[in-house]
Design a protein around this motif. Structure first.
Motif, PDB file in Angstrom:
ATOM      1  N   LYS A 119      54.314  48.710  64.452  1.00  0.00           N
ATOM      2  CA  LYS A 119      54.471  48.670  63.004  1.00  0.00           C
ATOM      3  C   LYS A 119      55.946  48.893  62.681  1.00  0.00           C
ATOM      4  O   LYS A 119      56.644  49.639  63.375  1.00  0.00           O
ATOM      5  CB  LYS A 119      53.616  49.741  62.326  1.00  0.00           C
ATOM      6  CG  LYS A 119      52.115  49.592  62.575  1.00  0.00           C
ATOM      7  CD  LYS A 119      51.350  50.711  61.907  1.00  0.00           C
ATOM      8  CE  LYS A 119      49.841  50.540  62.082  1.00  0.00           C
ATOM      9  NZ  LYS A 119      49.435  50.563  63.499  1.00  0.00           N
ATOM     10  N   TRP A 120      56.389  48.288  61.597  1.00  0.00           N
ATOM     11  CA  TRP A 120      57.793  48.406  61.231  1.00  0.00           C
ATOM     12  C   TRP A 120      58.181  49.846  60.929  1.00  0.00           C
ATOM     13  O   TRP A 120      59.339  50.248  61.128  1.00  0.00           O
ATOM     14  CB  TRP A 120      58.113  47.511  60.038  1.00  0.00           C
ATOM     15  CG  TRP A 120      58.284  46.069  60.402  1.00  0.00           C
ATOM     16  CD1 TRP A 120      57.458  45.021  60.073  1.00  0.00           C
ATOM     17  CD2 TRP A 120      59.350  45.512  61.176  1.00  0.00           C
ATOM     18  NE1 TRP A 120      57.943  43.862  60.605  1.00  0.00           N
ATOM     19  CE2 TRP A 120      59.106  44.118  61.281  1.00  0.00           C
ATOM     20  CE3 TRP A 120      60.477  46.037  61.793  1.00  0.00           C
ATOM     21  CZ2 TRP A 120      59.949  43.263  61.961  1.00  0.00           C
ATOM     22  CZ3 TRP A 120      61.326  45.182  62.487  1.00  0.00           C
ATOM     23  CH2 TRP A 120      61.064  43.813  62.566  1.00  0.00           C
ATOM     24  N   GLU A 121      57.232  50.643  60.429  1.00  0.00           N
ATOM     25  CA  GLU A 121      57.588  52.037  60.132  1.00  0.00           C
ATOM     26  C   GLU A 121      57.901  52.832  61.405  1.00  0.00           C
ATOM     27  O   GLU A 121      58.526  53.892  61.342  1.00  0.00           O
ATOM     28  CB  GLU A 121      56.470  52.725  59.343  1.00  0.00           C
ATOM     29  CG  GLU A 121      55.098  52.618  59.967  1.00  0.00           C
ATOM     30  CD  GLU A 121      54.289  51.480  59.367  1.00  0.00           C
ATOM     31  OE1 GLU A 121      53.062  51.640  59.262  1.00  0.00           O
ATOM     32  OE2 GLU A 121      54.896  50.448  59.011  1.00  0.00           O
ATOM     33  N   ASP A 122      57.483  52.308  62.564  1.00  0.00           N
ATOM     34  CA  ASP A 122      57.787  52.977  63.828  1.00  0.00           C
ATOM     35  C   ASP A 122      59.092  52.484  64.446  1.00  0.00           C
ATOM     36  O   ASP A 122      59.507  52.970  65.502  1.00  0.00           O
ATOM     37  CB  ASP A 122      56.654  52.756  64.834  1.00  0.00           C
ATOM     38  CG  ASP A 122      55.352  53.402  64.382  1.00  0.00           C
ATOM     39  OD1 ASP A 122      55.428  54.402  63.652  1.00  0.00           O
ATOM     40  OD2 ASP A 122      54.278  52.913  64.761  1.00  0.00           O
ATOM     41  N   VAL A 123      59.710  51.482  63.819  1.00  0.00           N
ATOM     42  CA  VAL A 123      60.951  50.912  64.344  1.00  0.00           C
ATOM     43  C   VAL A 123      62.141  51.613  63.689  1.00  0.00           C
ATOM     44  O   VAL A 123      62.272  51.608  62.460  1.00  0.00           O
ATOM     45  CB  VAL A 123      61.018  49.394  64.084  1.00  0.00           C
ATOM     46  CG1 VAL A 123      62.336  48.829  64.610  1.00  0.00           C
ATOM     47  CG2 VAL A 123      59.834  48.699  64.749  1.00  0.00           C
ATOM     48  N   ILE A 124      62.993  52.238  64.503  1.00  0.00           N
ATOM     49  CA  ILE A 124      64.169  52.936  63.986  1.00  0.00           C
ATOM     50  C   ILE A 124      65.356  51.978  64.030  1.00  0.00           C
ATOM     51  O   ILE A 124      65.882  51.655  65.088  1.00  0.00           O
ATOM     52  CB  ILE A 124      64.490  54.190  64.818  1.00  0.00           C
ATOM     53  CG1 ILE A 124      63.230  55.057  64.983  1.00  0.00           C
ATOM     54  CG2 ILE A 124      65.610  54.991  64.175  1.00  0.00           C
ATOM     55  CD1 ILE A 124      62.638  55.546  63.697  1.00  0.00           C
ATOM     56  N   LEU A 125      65.751  51.489  62.852  1.00  0.00           N
ATOM     57  CA  LEU A 125      66.879  50.567  62.729  1.00  0.00           C
ATOM     58  C   LEU A 125      67.634  50.861  61.441  1.00  0.00           C
ATOM     59  O   LEU A 125      67.119  51.560  60.552  1.00  0.00           O
ATOM     60  CB  LEU A 125      66.393  49.105  62.699  1.00  0.00           C
ATOM     61  CG  LEU A 125      65.956  48.431  63.981  1.00  0.00           C
ATOM     62  CD1 LEU A 125      65.482  47.021  63.669  1.00  0.00           C
ATOM     63  CD2 LEU A 125      67.070  48.396  65.018  1.00  0.00           C
TER      64      LEU A 125
END
Length: 528
Positions: free
Chosen positions: A178-184
């Motif tokens: 999920k995008w919320e788990d992607v740190i960018l």
């Protein structure tokens, strides 16, 4: 007739295969028509519409008729797929006759191994204006039904490694991203979440201005900094659209005919995202011209979003990295800055919040970011994993380490055991970085590593064609539940350049995932 006993087809099969033959299929069809002049004989490749596979799914019944014909088969032991399992006995059938029933209709079915492939001969009585030499409308309805079942859309990732497989197991891994788990960086994350969606929503605009509806992106940067997790999240996002967009993942395509098969499949699956992982290993000196021709040539690539990844942008052919019409945008995934490292620590803190035995206050997040300067996300993940393993290993050990190496630092955070262990693990990893060694787990966040792909695709590769002398055993605990022969000529298709999307091969990549298997003593059915 020989006396009072009818001559069996097996007698002819034995005669044909025991001597020289140029076309066994022609002889078998001729023999069947002679024995059953009132019936229509239909030949179907086993890898196209597999009738026994359809029956194993519960949509038809196949009863082995060993009274009418002898059965030619091998019997052997199939070992367990995992250590500690029991395994089971199985049969590999080379010649058999079945009484086949579907939708109240009865058929005679012969399955015959012919060289590298398996053929099915379906016998059915004529209807209305049909003749024994015409097609059977009932058999045609059966084949259309099997075909519709085979191509029914199910969530999956299509993987190419010399031939196509349809991986539902890999999809299960992608579904977790999920995008919320992607740190960018927030701006970059927003750009990534929008670019693909806008592309697939803009077909009318491309058409209005006469621009080919295709696009290419490059994800680049040092290993372990979020390219793959972002790719997984993008795959998930695209499949969750109202009109799902499938992903085709290219693991290896070393030769020109592999490139041809990749783009042939992509064109047949549009709209789709075509992922070229480590593109420098796919577009080489020997394949570059062919690849560019497939991208820029006269073929219609509308609806294909290409996403290439690389750890070495500087090594790419300029025709890839500096030609906008092929790859329009490049996204850099650098090592995380301090804020991103702090966010990543907070991500782990949230994962561990229900672990009461781990004291991980929020103030440790910034401290962790301070001591992990120059760490990639992969190194940081290894740091957290190693810390948790060390804590688990020392759980219950009440002895105090008064002589710890950090005692002289008088660090007020040392009252937290998690922090003390994390600092120690960070020092170990820092030494590896400084010495140029790479931790065994520095690709921990790269879901498409070789080992993980092997596990995910285990049991899902389409069975390669073999002759009788090397034929793998197929499960046959009961005739109606036999594991079907699967795609025996897929590899040959790659060798001779046949398109994977051609009619003869169109069902094969899908059929391989719908198999029956023995589990805990019970036959189960499901996608691989």
């Amino acid at each position: 007739m020989q006396g009072s006993k009818p001559r069996k087809l097996f007698d002819d099969y034995h005669s044909f295969t025991a001597g020289k033959t140029t076309d066994l299929d022609t002889q078998i069809v001729t023999a069947l028509r002679a024995k059953h002049p009132e019936l229509i004989v239909t030949t179907v490749p086993g890898s196209n519409c597999n009738l026994l596979q359809f029956a194993a799914a519960g949509f038809a019944q196949a009863e082995l008729d060993n009274d009418a014909e002898p059965v030619l088969r091998w019997r052997g032991f199939i070992g367990p797929s995992h250590r500690g399992g029991q395994g089971f006995l199985a049969d590999s059938v080379f010649f058999a006759r079945y009484n086949y029933t579907w939708n109240t209709e009865n058929f005679i079915l012969y399955t015959v191994r012919v060289g590298y492939s398996s053929l099915q001969y379906i016998l059915k009585e004529t209807r209305e204006n049909e003749t024994p030499l015409s097609n059977s409308s009932v058999v045609s309805s059966l084949l259309v039904t099997i075909g519709a079942w085979l191509i029914k859309e199910e969530p999956a990732i299509y993987v190419y490694d010399g031939y196509w497989t349809r991986s539902t197991k890999l999809w299960q891994e992608v579904k977790k991203a999920k995008w919320e788990d992607v740190i960018l960086d927030p701006k970059m994350k927003k750009a990534l979440t929008e670019v693909a969606g806008k592309f697939f929503d803009s077909k009318d605009i491309y058409d209005e201005y006469g621009v080919p509806w295709k696009r290419g992106l490059i994800f680049h940067g040092p290993v372990g900094n979020g390219k793959t997790i972002s790719l997984k999240a993008l795959m998930h996002t695209l499949y969750d659209r109202k009109s799902p967009v499938v992903t085709l993942y290219v693991k290896a395509a070393p030769n020109s005919y592999h490139i041809r098969n990749v783009f042939a499949m992509a064109r047949s699956m549009t709209p789709c995202m075509l992922v070229l992982e480590d593109i420098e290993t796919i577009v080489t000196n020997s394949t570059r011209s062919y690849f560019f021709n497939e991208v820029d040539g006269i073929e219609n690539n509308d609806g294909i979003l290409m996403v290439a990844t690389t750890n070495y942008l500087e090594r790419l052919d300029p025709g890839l990295s500096k030609r906008p019409s092929r790859f329009d945008r490049k996204y850099l995934f650098p090592r995380p800055d301090k804020d991103e490292r702090s966010l990543y620590a907070q991500y782990w803190r949230n994962k561990l919040k229900n672990k009461k035995e781990i004291d991980f206050p929020s103030k440790l997040c910034d401290a962790i970011a301070d001591i992990t300067d120059d760490f990639s996300f992969a190194y940081m993940k290894e740091d957290f994993v190693a810390t948790l393993l060390e804590l688990a290993r020392n759980h219950g050990d009440e002895s105090d380490d008064e002589d710890g190496s950090d005692a002289e630092d008088d660090d007020p955070l040392d009252k937290y055991e998690f922090w003390k262990v994390f600092k120690a693990q960070t020092k170990i990893l820092r030494k590896e970085m400084d010495s140029g060694e790479e931790s065994a787990n520095t690709r921990a966040d790269e879901v498409f590593s070789a080992a993980e792909m092997t596990d995910m695709l285990d049991g899902m590769r389409l069975q390669r064609g073999t002759d009788k002398a090397a034929s793998p055993l197929a499960d046959d605990a009961h005739p109606a539940h036999r594991v079907p022969e699967e795609a025996p000529f897929l590899d040959q298709a790659a060798d001779n350049g046949a398109s994977i999307a051609s009619p003869m091969y169109s069902f094969a990549p899908l059929a391989g995932t719908k198999v029956a298997r023995m589990g805990d003593g019970v036959w189960e059915w499901g996608s691989g």
